[in-house]
Design a protein around this motif. Structure first.
Motif, PDB file in Angstrom:
ATOM      1  N   PHE A  89     175.976  45.444  26.033  1.00 39.16           N
ATOM      2  CA  PHE A  89     176.835  44.472  25.425  1.00 39.16           C
ATOM      3  C   PHE A  89     176.642  43.169  25.470  1.00 39.16           C
ATOM      4  O   PHE A  89     176.941  42.372  24.449  1.00 39.16           O
ATOM      5  CB  PHE A  89     178.539  44.737  26.215  1.00 39.16           C
ATOM      6  CG  PHE A  89     179.643  44.007  25.588  1.00 39.16           C
ATOM      7  CD1 PHE A  89     180.040  44.291  24.565  1.00 39.16           C
ATOM      8  CD2 PHE A  89     179.825  42.776  26.231  1.00 39.16           C
ATOM      9  CE1 PHE A  89     181.039  43.622  23.949  1.00 39.16           C
ATOM     10  CE2 PHE A  89     181.070  42.166  25.573  1.00 39.16           C
ATOM     11  CZ  PHE A  89     181.433  42.438  24.603  1.00 39.16           C
ATOM     12  N   SER A  90     176.209  42.677  26.418  1.00 33.72           N
ATOM     13  CA  SER A  90     175.868  41.316  26.598  1.00 33.72           C
ATOM     14  C   SER A  90     174.734  40.787  25.769  1.00 33.72           C
ATOM     15  O   SER A  90     174.687  39.804  25.196  1.00 33.72           O
ATOM     16  CB  SER A  90     175.564  40.786  27.967  1.00 33.72           C
ATOM     17  OG  SER A  90     174.514  41.587  28.571  1.00 33.72           O
ATOM     18  N   LYS A  91     173.867  41.751  25.648  1.00 38.10           N
ATOM     19  CA  LYS A  91     172.827  41.467  24.577  1.00 38.10           C
ATOM     20  C   LYS A  91     173.190  41.345  23.077  1.00 38.10           C
ATOM     21  O   LYS A  91     172.788  40.445  22.328  1.00 38.10           O
ATOM     22  CB  LYS A  91     171.716  42.474  24.770  1.00 38.10           C
ATOM     23  CG  LYS A  91     170.760  42.469  25.788  1.00 38.10           C
ATOM     24  CD  LYS A  91     169.472  43.464  25.829  1.00 38.10           C
ATOM     25  CE  LYS A  91     168.514  43.255  26.808  1.00 38.10           C
ATOM     26  NZ  LYS A  91     167.481  44.218  26.712  1.00 38.10           N
ATOM     27  N   LYS A  92     174.129  42.229  22.672  1.00 40.55           N
ATOM     28  CA  LYS A  92     174.675  42.096  21.454  1.00 40.55           C
ATOM     29  C   LYS A  92     175.350  40.841  21.185  1.00 40.55           C
ATOM     30  O   LYS A  92     175.542  40.182  20.272  1.00 40.55           O
ATOM     31  CB  LYS A  92     175.497  43.369  21.272  1.00 40.55           C
ATOM     32  CG  LYS A  92     175.069  44.502  21.405  1.00 40.55           C
ATOM     33  CD  LYS A  92     176.023  45.770  20.816  1.00 40.55           C
ATOM     34  CE  LYS A  92     175.237  47.088  20.797  1.00 40.55           C
ATOM     35  NZ  LYS A  92     176.158  48.229  20.642  1.00 40.55           N
TER      36      LYS A  92
ATOM     37  N   LYS B 188     174.877  37.982  18.541  1.00 42.87           N
ATOM     38  CA  LYS B 188     175.971  37.458  17.835  1.00 42.87           C
ATOM     39  C   LYS B 188     175.992  35.963  17.639  1.00 42.87           C
ATOM     40  O   LYS B 188     176.039  35.053  16.714  1.00 42.87           O
ATOM     41  CB  LYS B 188     177.039  38.258  17.930  1.00 42.87           C
ATOM     42  CG  LYS B 188     177.207  39.654  17.497  1.00 42.87           C
ATOM     43  CD  LYS B 188     178.553  40.183  17.801  1.00 42.87           C
ATOM     44  CE  LYS B 188     178.582  41.502  17.396  1.00 42.87           C
ATOM     45  NZ  LYS B 188     179.900  42.221  17.687  1.00 42.87           N
ATOM     46  N   LYS B 189     176.010  35.425  19.210  1.00 46.79           N
ATOM     47  CA  LYS B 189     176.127  33.930  19.417  1.00 46.79           C
ATOM     48  C   LYS B 189     174.878  33.151  18.687  1.00 46.79           C
ATOM     49  O   LYS B 189     175.153  32.087  17.902  1.00 46.79           O
ATOM     50  CB  LYS B 189     176.234  33.811  20.717  1.00 46.79           C
ATOM     51  CG  LYS B 189     177.623  33.925  21.374  1.00 46.79           C
ATOM     52  CD  LYS B 189     177.590  33.550  22.879  1.00 46.79           C
ATOM     53  CE  LYS B 189     178.817  34.010  23.541  1.00 46.79           C
ATOM     54  NZ  LYS B 189     178.822  33.738  24.971  1.00 46.79           N
ATOM     55  N   LYS B 190     173.828  33.616  18.660  1.00 47.31           N
ATOM     56  CA  LYS B 190     172.391  33.230  18.474  1.00 47.31           C
ATOM     57  C   LYS B 190     172.552  33.046  16.831  1.00 47.31           C
ATOM     58  O   LYS B 190     172.197  32.014  16.254  1.00 47.31           O
ATOM     59  CB  LYS B 190     171.338  33.980  18.647  1.00 47.31           C
ATOM     60  CG  LYS B 190     169.861  33.229  18.436  1.00 47.31           C
ATOM     61  CD  LYS B 190     168.874  34.260  19.066  1.00 47.31           C
ATOM     62  CE  LYS B 190     167.514  33.481  18.605  1.00 47.31           C
ATOM     63  NZ  LYS B 190     166.444  34.448  19.247  1.00 47.31           N
TER      64      LYS B 190
END
Length: 142
Positions: A5-8, A12-14
């Motif tokens: 979840f944190s990688k996704k 998305k933030k990037k």
């Protein structure tokens, strides 16, 4: 393997940051005022290279014949000058003070047609000698 979840979220933030950066770049391009100040104002360059808002004045036409190349011509002097004898030595030389320039000019009695005395008004011609100017063809003015 599945992304966490944190990688996704980081991905998305990037992507969101890249979009915002591109949008800010486009806004800066659209609102760029660099150089527009000179384009907006009606500007001229004067004869000294400065930018001004006033248009140049109408210039007077110059004839090619009026343009002089080289050094300025030297006006010809009068050949005959006048002056007063201010000094006279017993040895036969002296000085004449010119009327116009108040310059002292050396002379010798041999260059005079008559016998001269101090205070006489004379006319003469100037000649360049080794030590400066000297008077020749001296005549007494009566």
């Amino acid at each position: 393997m599945a992304d966490s979840f944190s990688k996704k979220e980081n991905f998305k933030k990037k992507i969101q940051k890249q979009k915002e950066k591109a949008q800010r770049r486009e806004e800066r391009k659209a609102n760029n005022n660099k150089g527009k100040e000179l384009e907006d104002m009606f500007s001229y360059v004067d004869e000294f290279g400065r930018i001004t808002t006033t248009p140049p004045e109408k210039r007077q036409e110059v004839s090619l014949d009026d343009i002089q190349l080289g050094a300025a011509p030297i006006p010809e002097e009068e050949t005959r000058k006048s002056g007063i004898i201010t000094f006279l030595s017993e040895k036969g030389y002296g000085f004449i003070t010119e009327d116009r320039s108040k310059e002292n000019v050396f002379f010798h009695q041999n260059n005079a047609k008559e016998l001269l005395k101090k205070g006489h008004k004379v006319s003469f011609e100037k000649e360049r000698s080794a030590k400066g100017f000297s008077a020749i063809n001296i005549e007494l003015i009566k």
